[in-house]
Design a protein around this motif. Sequence first.
Motif, PDB file in Angstrom:
ATOM      1  N   ALA A 134      -7.691  16.269  28.658  1.00  0.00           N
ATOM      2  CA  ALA A 134      -8.547  15.125  28.313  1.00  0.00           C
ATOM      3  C   ALA A 134      -7.704  13.911  27.917  1.00  0.00           C
ATOM      4  O   ALA A 134      -7.996  12.787  28.334  1.00  0.00           O
ATOM      5  CB  ALA A 134      -9.490  15.502  27.179  1.00  0.00           C
ATOM      6  N   ALA A 135      -6.652  14.133  27.134  1.00  0.00           N
ATOM      7  CA  ALA A 135      -5.792  13.024  26.718  1.00  0.00           C
ATOM      8  C   ALA A 135      -5.090  12.407  27.921  1.00  0.00           C
ATOM      9  O   ALA A 135      -4.952  11.182  28.007  1.00  0.00           O
ATOM     10  CB  ALA A 135      -4.772  13.516  25.698  1.00  0.00           C
ATOM     11  N   THR A 136      -4.664  13.236  28.854  1.00  0.00           N
ATOM     12  CA  THR A 136      -4.018  12.720  30.058  1.00  0.00           C
ATOM     13  C   THR A 136      -4.994  11.876  30.865  1.00  0.00           C
ATOM     14  O   THR A 136      -4.630  10.815  31.389  1.00  0.00           O
ATOM     15  CB  THR A 136      -3.482  13.876  30.923  1.00  0.00           C
ATOM     16  OG1 THR A 136      -2.579  14.647  30.133  1.00  0.00           O
ATOM     17  CG2 THR A 136      -2.785  13.375  32.156  1.00  0.00           C
ATOM     18  N   GLY A 137      -6.212  12.315  30.972  1.00  0.00           N
ATOM     19  CA  GLY A 137      -7.233  11.548  31.688  1.00  0.00           C
ATOM     20  C   GLY A 137      -7.491  10.195  31.050  1.00  0.00           C
ATOM     21  O   GLY A 137      -7.659   9.188  31.745  1.00  0.00           O
ATOM     22  N   VAL A 138      -7.488  10.155  29.742  1.00  0.00           N
ATOM     23  CA  VAL A 138      -7.702   8.892  29.029  1.00  0.00           C
ATOM     24  C   VAL A 138      -6.561   7.930  29.310  1.00  0.00           C
ATOM     25  O   VAL A 138      -6.772   6.742  29.572  1.00  0.00           O
ATOM     26  CB  VAL A 138      -7.850   9.141  27.508  1.00  0.00           C
ATOM     27  CG1 VAL A 138      -7.779   7.846  26.729  1.00  0.00           C
ATOM     28  CG2 VAL A 138      -9.157   9.858  27.228  1.00  0.00           C
ATOM     29  N   VAL A 139      -5.336   8.435  29.270  1.00  0.00           N
ATOM     30  CA  VAL A 139      -4.166   7.590  29.523  1.00  0.00           C
ATOM     31  C   VAL A 139      -4.201   7.046  30.948  1.00  0.00           C
ATOM     32  O   VAL A 139      -3.952   5.863  31.178  1.00  0.00           O
ATOM     33  CB  VAL A 139      -2.861   8.376  29.262  1.00  0.00           C
ATOM     34  CG1 VAL A 139      -1.647   7.615  29.751  1.00  0.00           C
ATOM     35  CG2 VAL A 139      -2.735   8.687  27.785  1.00  0.00           C
ATOM     36  N   ILE A 140      -4.531   7.881  31.902  1.00  0.00           N
ATOM     37  CA  ILE A 140      -4.589   7.441  33.301  1.00  0.00           C
ATOM     38  C   ILE A 140      -5.693   6.407  33.502  1.00  0.00           C
ATOM     39  O   ILE A 140      -5.487   5.390  34.175  1.00  0.00           O
ATOM     40  CB  ILE A 140      -4.782   8.645  34.233  1.00  0.00           C
ATOM     41  CG1 ILE A 140      -3.513   9.494  34.245  1.00  0.00           C
ATOM     42  CG2 ILE A 140      -5.146   8.199  35.643  1.00  0.00           C
ATOM     43  CD1 ILE A 140      -3.667  10.816  34.953  1.00  0.00           C
ATOM     44  N   ALA A 141      -6.844   6.632  32.914  1.00  0.00           N
ATOM     45  CA  ALA A 141      -7.956   5.680  33.044  1.00  0.00           C
ATOM     46  C   ALA A 141      -7.601   4.341  32.430  1.00  0.00           C
ATOM     47  O   ALA A 141      -7.904   3.279  33.000  1.00  0.00           O
ATOM     48  CB  ALA A 141      -9.206   6.250  32.382  1.00  0.00           C
ATOM     49  N   ARG A 142      -6.932   4.344  31.300  1.00  0.00           N
ATOM     50  CA  ARG A 142      -6.537   3.099  30.638  1.00  0.00           C
ATOM     51  C   ARG A 142      -5.542   2.331  31.507  1.00  0.00           C
ATOM     52  O   ARG A 142      -5.643   1.113  31.656  1.00  0.00           O
ATOM     53  CB  ARG A 142      -5.915   3.410  29.279  1.00  0.00           C
ATOM     54  CG  ARG A 142      -5.600   2.169  28.474  1.00  0.00           C
ATOM     55  CD  ARG A 142      -5.019   2.521  27.138  1.00  0.00           C
ATOM     56  NE  ARG A 142      -5.982   3.285  26.361  1.00  0.00           N
ATOM     57  CZ  ARG A 142      -5.673   4.116  25.382  1.00  0.00           C
ATOM     58  NH1 ARG A 142      -4.417   4.301  25.051  1.00  0.00           N
ATOM     59  NH2 ARG A 142      -6.612   4.756  24.715  1.00  0.00           N
ATOM     60  N   GLU A 143      -4.591   3.032  32.103  1.00  0.00           N
ATOM     61  CA  GLU A 143      -3.596   2.400  32.963  1.00  0.00           C
ATOM     62  C   GLU A 143      -4.258   1.811  34.212  1.00  0.00           C
ATOM     63  O   GLU A 143      -3.918   0.712  34.638  1.00  0.00           O
ATOM     64  CB  GLU A 143      -2.521   3.416  33.365  1.00  0.00           C
ATOM     65  CG  GLU A 143      -1.402   2.823  34.165  1.00  0.00           C
ATOM     66  CD  GLU A 143      -0.595   1.789  33.423  1.00  0.00           C
ATOM     67  OE1 GLU A 143      -0.056   0.891  34.086  1.00  0.00           O
ATOM     68  OE2 GLU A 143      -0.505   1.869  32.177  1.00  0.00           O
ATOM     69  N   GLN A 144      -5.213   2.516  34.789  1.00  0.00           N
ATOM     70  CA  GLN A 144      -5.927   2.008  35.961  1.00  0.00           C
ATOM     71  C   GLN A 144      -6.712   0.744  35.614  1.00  0.00           C
ATOM     72  O   GLN A 144      -6.731  -0.217  36.386  1.00  0.00           O
ATOM     73  CB  GLN A 144      -6.877   3.074  36.516  1.00  0.00           C
ATOM     74  CG  GLN A 144      -6.191   4.193  37.224  1.00  0.00           C
ATOM     75  CD  GLN A 144      -5.547   3.748  38.517  1.00  0.00           C
ATOM     76  OE1 GLN A 144      -5.964   2.792  39.158  1.00  0.00           O
ATOM     77  NE2 GLN A 144      -4.508   4.452  38.896  1.00  0.00           N
ATOM     78  N   ARG A 145      -7.340   0.743  34.461  1.00  0.00           N
ATOM     79  CA  ARG A 145      -8.088  -0.444  34.038  1.00  0.00           C
ATOM     80  C   ARG A 145      -7.170  -1.635  33.867  1.00  0.00           C
ATOM     81  O   ARG A 145      -7.498  -2.752  34.263  1.00  0.00           O
ATOM     82  CB  ARG A 145      -8.810  -0.162  32.713  1.00  0.00           C
ATOM     83  CG  ARG A 145     -10.284  -0.304  32.831  1.00  0.00           C
ATOM     84  CD  ARG A 145     -11.000  -0.084  31.517  1.00  0.00           C
ATOM     85  NE  ARG A 145     -11.150   1.337  31.250  1.00  0.00           N
ATOM     86  CZ  ARG A 145     -10.681   1.955  30.166  1.00  0.00           C
ATOM     87  NH1 ARG A 145     -10.067   1.278  29.235  1.00  0.00           N
ATOM     88  NH2 ARG A 145     -10.836   3.238  30.004  1.00  0.00           N
ATOM     89  N   ARG A 146      -6.013  -1.405  33.281  1.00  0.00           N
ATOM     90  CA  ARG A 146      -5.050  -2.483  33.065  1.00  0.00           C
ATOM     91  C   ARG A 146      -4.544  -2.997  34.411  1.00  0.00           C
ATOM     92  O   ARG A 146      -4.382  -4.195  34.605  1.00  0.00           O
ATOM     93  CB  ARG A 146      -3.874  -1.975  32.235  1.00  0.00           C
ATOM     94  CG  ARG A 146      -2.922  -3.069  31.840  1.00  0.00           C
ATOM     95  CD  ARG A 146      -1.760  -2.545  31.022  1.00  0.00           C
ATOM     96  NE  ARG A 146      -2.201  -1.765  29.890  1.00  0.00           N
ATOM     97  CZ  ARG A 146      -1.506  -0.785  29.341  1.00  0.00           C
ATOM     98  NH1 ARG A 146      -0.324  -0.475  29.813  1.00  0.00           N
ATOM     99  NH2 ARG A 146      -1.978  -0.117  28.315  1.00  0.00           N
ATOM    100  N   ARG A 147      -4.314  -2.110  35.358  1.00  0.00           N
ATOM    101  CA  ARG A 147      -3.805  -2.502  36.672  1.00  0.00           C
ATOM    102  C   ARG A 147      -4.843  -3.297  37.447  1.00  0.00           C
ATOM    103  O   ARG A 147      -4.511  -4.236  38.155  1.00  0.00           O
ATOM    104  CB  ARG A 147      -3.419  -1.250  37.459  1.00  0.00           C
ATOM    105  CG  ARG A 147      -2.551  -1.541  38.632  1.00  0.00           C
ATOM    106  CD  ARG A 147      -2.072  -0.288  39.310  1.00  0.00           C
ATOM    107  NE  ARG A 147      -1.275   0.524  38.413  1.00  0.00           N
ATOM    108  CZ  ARG A 147      -1.381   1.840  38.298  1.00  0.00           C
ATOM    109  NH1 ARG A 147      -2.233   2.509  39.031  1.00  0.00           N
ATOM    110  NH2 ARG A 147      -0.621   2.504  37.461  1.00  0.00           N
TER     111      ARG A 147
END
Length: 57
Positions: free
Chosen positions: A16-29
């Motif tokens: 779950a934590a990995t998914g949150v980090v990936i989603a945040r990075e995608q949003r920033r990109r």
Amino acid sequence: MRWWKIAGLAGLAGVAATGVVIAREQRRRRAYTPDEIRERLHARLAESADNSATGDR
């Protein structure tokens, strides 16, 4: 058997934590417009060309 439950919950929390980090990075990109990305790439290219011309790394 109790430690299996703890290990499973820890694994689930990690996923779950990995998914949150990936989603945040995608949003920033995705927040950049194509023009902003192009400008940033041109600036990085100019900077790398300057550094290679002077011999800096």
